[in-house]
Design an enzyme around this catalytic site. Structure first.
Site, PDB file in Angstrom:
ATOM      1  N   GLU A 293      45.917  54.873 -41.184  1.00 37.66           N
ATOM      2  CA  GLU A 293      46.231  55.539 -39.920  1.00 37.66           C
ATOM      3  C   GLU A 293      46.948  54.552 -39.014  1.00 37.66           C
ATOM      4  O   GLU A 293      46.397  53.525 -38.621  1.00 37.66           O
ATOM      5  CB  GLU A 293      44.953  56.048 -39.250  1.00 37.66           C
ATOM      6  CG  GLU A 293      45.230  56.940 -38.043  1.00 37.66           C
ATOM      7  CD  GLU A 293      43.952  57.519 -37.457  1.00 37.66           C
ATOM      8  OE1 GLU A 293      44.054  58.175 -36.406  1.00 37.66           O
ATOM      9  OE2 GLU A 293      42.885  57.313 -38.046  1.00 37.66           O
ATOM     10  N   LEU A 294      48.169  54.849 -38.670  1.00 37.74           N
ATOM     11  CA  LEU A 294      49.046  53.925 -37.957  1.00 37.74           C
ATOM     12  C   LEU A 294      48.427  53.440 -36.649  1.00 37.74           C
ATOM     13  O   LEU A 294      48.014  54.233 -35.808  1.00 37.74           O
ATOM     14  CB  LEU A 294      50.393  54.609 -37.668  1.00 37.74           C
ATOM     15  CG  LEU A 294      51.444  53.775 -36.932  1.00 37.74           C
ATOM     16  CD1 LEU A 294      51.864  52.585 -37.774  1.00 37.74           C
ATOM     17  CD2 LEU A 294      52.649  54.648 -36.585  1.00 37.74           C
ATOM     18  N   ASP A 295      48.386  52.116 -36.487  1.00 38.98           N
ATOM     19  CA  ASP A 295      47.951  51.466 -35.239  1.00 38.98           C
ATOM     20  C   ASP A 295      46.558  51.872 -34.789  1.00 38.98           C
ATOM     21  O   ASP A 295      46.239  51.826 -33.595  1.00 38.98           O
ATOM     22  CB  ASP A 295      48.954  51.748 -34.108  1.00 38.98           C
ATOM     23  CG  ASP A 295      50.295  51.070 -34.345  1.00 38.98           C
ATOM     24  OD1 ASP A 295      50.316  50.023 -35.019  1.00 38.98           O
ATOM     25  OD2 ASP A 295      51.323  51.596 -33.865  1.00 38.98           O
ATOM     26  N   SER A 296      45.704  52.264 -35.731  1.00 39.17           N
ATOM     27  CA  SER A 296      44.364  52.716 -35.357  1.00 39.17           C
ATOM     28  C   SER A 296      43.262  51.970 -36.091  1.00 39.17           C
ATOM     29  O   SER A 296      42.118  52.417 -36.095  1.00 39.17           O
ATOM     30  CB  SER A 296      44.224  54.228 -35.623  1.00 39.17           C
ATOM     31  OG  SER A 296      45.137  54.964 -34.838  1.00 39.17           O
TER      32      SER A 296
END
Length: 328
Positions: A270-273
């Site tokens: 999950e991008l940037d999470s």
């Protein structure tokens, strides 16, 4: 609930004399690096422990160090409220002749087995090999340059195996001259939406201990992360999630924000999470123009990434739950 252990009964008189008479910079509570120049005989070690909570864990760990002639210099414990989980990080000094490195692993492993530990990790910075890392970058140089200079100055305990980028750099730039001078290879892989060149990157980084995305503006796929199988640390501006997409600094500047920041975290699908390791913030005002605004943002990113990498290498970062970290 945070439990901080008191170890006055464990410290020997010798340990207190060492602390009083020598300029040992313990990283137990102030974020400073261990000073390996403490003694020609006694050297520092670090141990982190993660297991189900139980009575007697601290006693067993401290007894293990003391029984082998070691002295505890810093100890942190964290037990989350209403959760049966125990985390600890200890710093100690020991004589490697009296307590050989291999025996140390065996001794801590026995305790890990007794308490059904999730993880038990020991590190002796002056003996153990430095972490091997690769840096992945795109067009921006600020985080890359900071990492290279900190590596050159010995401020981050890593060996940089290579730099990988989806942007080409001219041979006579300061970055390329630095890499050539220090024998660090540079690999240029132009990417497209259809081909992120991940198989080639995986081949280059297969022998590294972890990866650093120093402003690498490509999304790593789930297949890449599973195939690599080790940690990947990313840095991005702290303007998310409000300012997504292109030129977030311009978006935030136009919106008149008063606080900017940077976030370093582990990479997940999950991008940037992913779980956060470090965050930093700084105020901006109406007096900032776009140039000073961007400069402040980039400065935060450099500092935040460096601190995250140092924390990781000093065994300060432990996974907590599904998307959190304990950072001692």
């Amino acid at each position: 609930m945070i439990r901080r252990a008191s170890f006055a009964s464990v410290f020997s008189a010798r340990a207190f004399e060492l602390l009083k008479n020598r300029s040992f910079k313990s990283s137990g509570f102030h974020g400073e690096s261990l000073d390996s120049s403490l003694s020609p005989i006694l050297i520092p070690g670090i141990h982190v422990f993660h297991c189900p909570d139980s009575v007697g864990i601290v006693a067993k760990l401290s007894d293990c160090i003391a029984a082998n002639g070691g002295n505890i210099l810093g100890y942190d414990v964290f037990v989350p409220e209403n959760k049966n989980i125990f985390y600890s990080r200890s710093e100690f000094i020991f004589d490697p002749v009296k307590w050989p490195r291999g025996q140390m692993d065996e001794d801590f492993q026995k305790i890990a087995k007794k308490f059904c530990a999730v993880s038990s990790v020991v590190r002796v910075p002056s003996i153990d090999p430095k972490y091997k890392i690769a840096l992945l970058v795109s067009k921006q140089d600020h985080c890359l340059v900071e990492m290279l200079h900190n590596w050159q100055d010995g401020k981050v305990p890593v060996d940089i195996t290579c730099v990988i980028s989806n942007h080409e750099r001219a041979p006579n730039t300061h970055v390329m001259r630095f890499l050539e001078r220090h024998g660090i290879s540079y690999h240029y892989f132009p990417t497209t939406k259809e081909n992120k060149r991940e198989e080639e990157i995986l081949e280059l980084v297969k022998d590294t201990d972890f990866l650093v995305l120093a402003r690498y503006m490509q999304v790593l796929s789930g297949n890449f992360l599973k195939s690599y199988g080790k940690e990947v640390i990313n840095i991005h501006h702290g303007l998310l999630p409000s300012f997504k997409g292109g030129n977030p600094a311009r978006q935030a500047f136009d919106a008149g924000v008063k606080l900017i920041g940077a976030t370093s975290h582990f990479v997940t699908e999950e991008l940037d999470s992913g779980p956060i390791i470090e965050q930093m913030v700084e105020r901006v005002s109406h007096r900032d123009n776009l140039r000073s605004f961007v400069q402040k943002s980039e400065d935060l990113e450099k500092k935040c990434l460096t601190k995250a990498i140092k924390s990781y290498c000093e065994l300060r970062v432990l996974p907590y739950g599904t998307n959190k970290t304990v950072v001692f």
